[in-house]
Write an enzyme that holds these catalytic residues in place. Structure first.
Site, PDB file in Angstrom:
ATOM      1  CG  HIS A  76      -0.461  -0.018   2.534  1.00  0.00           C
ATOM      2  ND1 HIS A  76      -0.176   1.129   3.230  1.00  0.00           N
ATOM      3  CD2 HIS A  76      -0.158  -1.040   3.374  1.00  0.00           C
ATOM      4  CE1 HIS A  76       0.277   0.812   4.442  1.00  0.00           C
ATOM      5  NE2 HIS A  76       0.303  -0.498   4.557  1.00  0.00           N
ATOM      6  CG  ASP A  78      -2.516   4.240   2.946  1.00  0.00           C
ATOM      7  OD1 ASP A  78      -2.213   3.154   2.412  1.00  0.00           O
ATOM      8  OD2 ASP A  78      -3.270   4.323   3.945  1.00  0.00           O
ATOM      9  CG  ASP A 106       2.775   0.040   7.788  1.00  0.00           C
ATOM     10  OD1 ASP A 106       2.352  -0.383   6.706  1.00  0.00           O
ATOM     11  OD2 ASP A 106       2.079   0.080   8.821  1.00  0.00           O
ATOM     12  CD  GLU A 139      -3.373  -1.546   5.180  1.00  0.00           C
ATOM     13  OE1 GLU A 139      -3.478  -2.651   5.726  1.00  0.00           O
ATOM     14  OE2 GLU A 139      -2.871  -0.567   5.762  1.00  0.00           O
ATOM     15  CD  GLU A 140      -1.429   1.908   7.677  1.00  0.00           C
ATOM     16  OE1 GLU A 140      -2.161   1.426   8.561  1.00  0.00           O
ATOM     17  OE2 GLU A 140      -0.250   1.567   7.512  1.00  0.00           O
ATOM     18  CG  ASP A 163       1.138  -4.038   5.041  1.00  0.00           C
ATOM     19  OD1 ASP A 163       1.929  -3.372   5.728  1.00  0.00           O
ATOM     20  OD2 ASP A 163      -0.072  -3.762   4.948  1.00  0.00           O
ATOM     21  CG  HIS A 351       0.583   2.224  12.659  1.00  0.00           C
ATOM     22  ND1 HIS A 351      -0.754   1.901  12.610  1.00  0.00           N
ATOM     23  CD2 HIS A 351       1.077   1.834  11.458  1.00  0.00           C
ATOM     24  CE1 HIS A 351      -1.043   1.329  11.454  1.00  0.00           C
ATOM     25  NE2 HIS A 351       0.063   1.279  10.745  1.00  0.00           N
TER      26      HIS A 351
END
Ligand code: ZN
Ligand code: CA
Length: 379
Positions: A76, A78, A106, A139-140, A163, A351
Site C-alpha cells: 500500500h 499510504d 509501513d 489501506e490504513e 506488509d 505507526h
C-alpha cells in the site's frame, strides 16, 4: 543480486514523499512513472473518487516470458500520521525517522523492495511469469483502496502482499471483523433546574458498556468499544450518545456470538430503562453492524505457502505460517477469491515515531521474492 545501494536510495526517495491516507497523488505519480519505465502496462482505477481520496490504486502488469498463471505483488502507498515531512536517517544499517514523524517503512519498504525486484528481473532478463503489481491507496483507514479496487483489472488468483514485520514469516490467517455503531436517544433537560425532565443518554450507554465483556474473549476472538461521543454541556442532561466498537474472530460463528452479545447488552439496558422512564418510547436505541473485513485462512498446502517455504529453504532460511489479529488488504483480496500471503519486510514499531527498518532485512525480502518468482516460473 539485490542492489542494496539502489534499494536504499529508492526507499529514501519514497519516504520523503508525503502520502498520508487519501493523499497519495504525488507518490502514485512517481510509482506509475517508474513502473511504466520498466515496460509495465500501468493503469490506475478511480477508487479515490469513491471515498474522497486524491487518487486510485495502481495496477501494473508485466507480461512475463514464461507461460504460468499470473501472480500478484501487493503493497500500500499510504501511511498513517504523523507522516508529513519525513526525513529518513540511516545509521548502522538501520533506517529511522528524525524522531518527529513515522518513518513510513509501513509500507514503503515493500514498495521499494518490489521495485528493486522488478529492476533485477528486467536487467537480467530473468525468466518470470505474468506479474500483476497492485499498489493500493488508503489501506490504513479501513482498507478503503482495496475495498474500492477495480478487480476486473486483475486475473491472478494468488500472490503476495508485503506488509508485515518478519521476513521469515507468512501471514495466512487473519480474522473477520464487524464494526458496530450504537446511538442511544434520551431526552435533554436543564441539569440544574429540571433534571427530572431529562433522560441521560450517556448514563444509559455507560451501563450497557459496563455490562459487556470486552477485550480478549478467547484465543481467536476479541472485541472493543473504541469511541464514545455525546453531550453538549455539563449543565444539560445529554440527549444523545454515539458509541462505536468492533468485534473480531477467526471463527465466523464466534464473531456472530460476540457481536450479538454487544448488541444484546445495549438492547437490554435501553429496554429496562424505558420501562421506568418518564417518556413512553425513551430512551431508544439505534444500531448498525457492518462487516469491516472477512477472514483469511490459507491452508498450508496452498501454492502461496509452498512457494514461499520452498523459496526460503532454497535460501537456507525458514518460513513459518503466522496468524494475525489485524486486517489487511489481503482480507479484501480473499473476499474476491484471490489468496495473498502476507510477508514481512523487516519493518518495526509501525505507526509510531520509533518506526525503523534494516536495509539488510529489506534486501533479504527482495531475495525471497526473487526466488519465489524464479520458482513459480518453473511451473
Ligand atoms: Zn501496512
Ligand atoms: Ca499499517
Amino acid at each position: 543480486m539485490i542492489d542494496k545501494e539502489r534499494l536504499a536510495q529508492t526507499f529514501s526517495r519514497l519516504v520523503r514523499i508525503d502520502s498520508v491516507s487519501k493523499e497519495e497523488k504525488a507518490i502514485s505519480k512517481v510509482l506509475c512513472q517508474i513502473l511504466a519505465s520498466m515496460g509495465a502496462d500501468v493503469a490506475q482505477d478511480d477508487a479515490g473518487k469513491k471515498f474522497g481520496g486524491q487518487t486510485g490504486n495502481i495496477v501494473a502488469k508485466f507480461k512475463g516470458n514464461v507461460s504460468v498463471p499470473p501472480m500478484i505483488l501487493n503493497a500500500h502507498m499510504d501511511t498513517v500520521e504523523p507522516g508529513r515531512g519525513v526525513e529518513p536517517v540511516f545509521e548502522n544499517g538501520v533506517f529511522s525517522s528524525k524522531g518527529d514523524t513515522i518513518l513510513g517503512a509501513d509500507d514503503k519498504s515493500a514498495l521499494a523492495v518490489i521495485l528493486e525486484v522488478l529492476w533485477i528481473i528486467k536487467e537480467n532478463s530473468l525468466p518470470h511469469g505474468p506479474l500483476e503489481v497492485v499498489f493500493t491507496v488508503s489501506e490504513e483507514i479501513g482498507l478503503l483502496g482495496a475495498k474500492h479496487l477495480n478487480f476486473d483489472l486483475l486475473s491472478s488468483t494468488f500472490g503476495f502482499a508485503l506488509d508485515a514485520t518478519d521476513p521469515q514469516g507468512i501471514v495466512t490467517r487473519a480474522p473477520s471483523a464487524n464494526h458496530l455503531v450504537f446511538t442511544v436517544h434520551g431526552k435533554a433537560a436543564h441539569a440544574g433546574a429540571k433534571p427530572e425532565n431529562g433522560i441521560n443518554a450517556i448514563q444509559v450507554a455507560g451501563k450497557a458498556i459496563a455490562e459487556m465483556k470486552l477485550g480478549r474473549i478467547d484465543h481467536e476472538t476479541t472485541c472493543n468499544i473504541g469511541i464514545i461521543q455525546g453531550g453538549l454541556a455539563i449543565n444539560i442532561v445529554p440527549e444523545r450518545v454515539r458509541v462505536e466498537g468492533e468485534a473480531r474472530s477467526h471463527d465466523e460463528e464466534k464473531l456472530n456470538q460476540v457481536t450479538k452479545a454487544m448488541v444484546d447488552s445495549f438492547e437490554k439496558i435501553v429496554s429496562d430503562a424505558s420501562q421506568e422512564s418518564i417518556e413512553k418510547n425513551l430512551p431508544s436505541l439505534e444500531y448498525t453492524v457492518e462487516k469491516e473485513f472477512t477472514r483469511t485462512n490459507i491452508p498450508e498446502n496452498h501454492p502461496v505457502v509452498t512457494l514461499a517455504s520452498q523459496a526460503a529453504a532454497n535460501l537456507n532460511r525458514t518460513m513459518v505460517c503466522k496468524s494475525t489479529g489485524g486486517g489487511a488488504d489481503a482480507n479484501v483480496f480473499c473476499q474476491h477469491g484471490i489468496d495473498l500471503g502476507v510477508i514481512g519486510t523487516g519493518m518495526m514499531d509501525m505507526h509510531t515515531i520509533k518506526e525503523s527498518v534494516k536495509l539488510d532485512d529489506m534486501a533479504a525480502t527482495g531475495e525471497l521474492v526473487l526466488e519465489i518468482i524464479r520458482l513459480h516460473a518453473q511451473g
